[in-house]
Design an enzyme around this catalytic site. Sequence first.
Site, PDB file in Angstrom:
ATOM      1  CG  ASP A   1       4.113  -6.531   7.532  1.00 40.84           C
ATOM      2  OD1 ASP A   1       3.555  -6.105   6.500  1.00 40.84           O
ATOM      3  OD2 ASP A   1       3.488  -7.028   8.484  1.00 40.84           O
TER       4      ASP A   1
ATOM      5  CG  ASP B   1      -0.618   0.040   9.022  1.00 43.54           C
ATOM      6  OD1 ASP B   1      -1.446   0.962   8.895  1.00 43.54           O
ATOM      7  OD2 ASP B   1      -0.611  -0.977   8.300  1.00 43.54           O
TER       8      ASP B   1
ATOM      9  NE  ARG C   1      -1.008  -4.396   8.330  1.00 46.92           N
ATOM     10  CZ  ARG C   1      -0.091  -5.281   8.020  1.00 46.92           C
ATOM     11  NH1 ARG C   1      -0.414  -6.283   7.246  1.00 46.92           N
ATOM     12  NH2 ARG C   1       1.125  -5.189   8.468  1.00 46.92           N
TER      13      ARG C   1
ATOM     14  CG  ASP D   1       2.587  -2.729  10.949  1.00 41.63           C
ATOM     15  OD1 ASP D   1       3.325  -2.211  10.088  1.00 41.63           O
ATOM     16  OD2 ASP D   1       1.622  -3.452  10.645  1.00 41.63           O
TER      17      ASP D   1
ATOM     18  NE  ARG E   1      -0.758 -17.513  -2.180  1.00 40.25           N
ATOM     19  CZ  ARG E   1      -1.898 -16.851  -2.282  1.00 40.25           C
ATOM     20  NH1 ARG E   1      -1.901 -15.577  -2.600  1.00 40.25           N
ATOM     21  NH2 ARG E   1      -3.050 -17.473  -2.064  1.00 40.25           N
TER      22      ARG E   1
ATOM     23  CB  THR F   1       3.516   0.844   6.885  1.00 38.31           C
ATOM     24  OG1 THR F   1       2.162   0.777   7.360  1.00 38.31           O
ATOM     25  CG2 THR F   1       4.411   0.516   8.054  1.00 38.31           C
TER      26      THR F   1
ATOM     27  N   GLY G   1       0.845  -1.206   0.000  1.00 36.71           N
ATOM     28  CA  GLY G   1       0.000   0.000   0.000  1.00 36.71           C
ATOM     29  C   GLY G   1       0.873   1.246   0.000  1.00 36.71           C
TER      30      GLY G   1
HETATM   31  O1  F6P Z   1      -0.969  -1.111   5.732  1.00 33.49           O
HETATM   32  C1  F6P Z   1      -1.500   0.123   5.360  1.00 33.49           C
HETATM   33  C2  F6P Z   1      -2.999   0.077   5.299  1.00 33.49           C
HETATM   34  O2  F6P Z   1      -3.454   1.355   4.936  1.00 33.49           O
HETATM   35  C3  F6P Z   1      -3.675  -0.404   6.583  1.00 33.49           C
HETATM   36  O3  F6P Z   1      -3.719   0.583   7.577  1.00 33.49           O
HETATM   37  C4  F6P Z   1      -5.018  -0.833   6.046  1.00 33.49           C
HETATM   38  O4  F6P Z   1      -5.580  -1.821   6.855  1.00 33.49           O
HETATM   39  C5  F6P Z   1      -4.673  -1.388   4.696  1.00 33.49           C
HETATM   40  O5  F6P Z   1      -3.440  -0.833   4.319  1.00 33.49           O
HETATM   41  C6  F6P Z   1      -5.694  -1.102   3.611  1.00 33.49           C
HETATM   42  O6  F6P Z   1      -5.312  -1.764   2.449  1.00 33.49           O
HETATM   43  P1  F6P Z   1      -5.985  -1.524   1.035  1.00 33.49           P
HETATM   44  O7  F6P Z   1      -5.391  -0.265   0.461  1.00 33.49           O
HETATM   45  O8  F6P Z   1      -5.620  -2.726   0.252  1.00 33.49           O
HETATM   46  O9  F6P Z   1      -7.449  -1.368   1.254  1.00 33.49           O
END
Ligand code: F6P
Length: 363
Positions: free
Chosen positions: A119, A143, A187, A145, A82, A141, A14
């Site tokens: 990650d 997050d 997340r 994390d 994958r 990120t 992302g």
């Molecule tokens: O990891 C970054 C993040 O924005 C998270 O906070 C969220 O859960 C996820 O990606 C959303 O992912 P997507 O853009 O695939 O909806």
Amino acid sequence: MAKKQRIGVLTAGGDCPGLNAVIRGVVKASMSHYNMEVYGIEDGFQGLLDNRVKKMDWSDVSGILTRGGTILGTSNIANPFRVPVKNEKGEIEFIDRSDDVAKYVQELKLDTIVSIGGDGTMAMSRLMSQKGIRIVGVPKTIDNDIWGTDITFGFDTAMATATDAIDKIHTTAMSHHRVMIIEVMGRYAGWLALEAGIAGGGDVILLPELPYDMSKICKFVKRRSGEGKGFSIIVVSEGAKPKGGDVVVQKIIKESTDPVRLGGIGMKVANDIENNTGLECRVTVLGHLQRGGTPTAFDRILATRFGVKAAELCHNGVGGVMVAVRGRDIVAVPLSDVGGKMRLVEEHHPLIDVAKSVGTCMG
Ligand code: F6P
């Protein structure tokens, strides 16, 4: 004359604010300081599966420091180990094409790849480095994390965006004497909710790491209402869950390296409070707003430092590492230490005590 080193750069997973600042740091430091050539790989690892790689020059990275998103594009599905393909029955099955990627990297004569991602990307980068590709990871990120670094770039901007949203919700909450719930991303890590919650003066902050007790929250907002406050601000992380309960899943994306998409806990909390207290609730889900926009000064500096460090490591022939912040320093940590772990908010993190000390209910 010594052969010029060639490096590839990709952004995967992302997006988040500051990706372009890293790319700029990598390209400028590589070209001007280390006399290396840089190749931009489009859409993360997908570019290595589809042969979409272009030589970059100064003009590609001029004027991008302040821009959100990534000029290289990204994918949070592409995974060389994958790859989805349709079988003769028309069903999707997954095949390992990592050897094709390794061969292509060799054909391109790339000495090192800088892979900027979260990650999942770091785990993939580690596996690719086991295939003999020299990789330097850069942790991104919102997050915050990623294991092994004190902070990731993108987090500070997302926190500022979420804080600004909480400030705005505050005024309308006061006018209407409502309970306002703001669902933030993150997340399974509560950093965004915790820090934006404190910065925005949230009355209740709910984190994935501390499962909440709904009766405690109801008592708290009722007491505030009875004391004449009339409104409450609840900042809830998308990964929060009740004691003994589970997270709310919004959707499953089968092809993704991390298929679960969280979302919807804000509405659950609102319904539970309304049913138990009769107080009027409204929900705002901040969603992808938190991933967009201009990076803060903090993120621009961090991203630039990461990019410059990554170029230095490439120049020195170091691979199998991720750049990281430790205290005030930018260091390199082995990718093998990073993958498969998450940096979560510890139960006794000092910020939790700070929030509690100013009267915040942590659920
Ligand atoms: O990891 C970054 C993040 O924005 C998270 O906070 C969220 O859960 C996820 O990606 C959303 O992912 P997507 O853009 O695939 O909806």
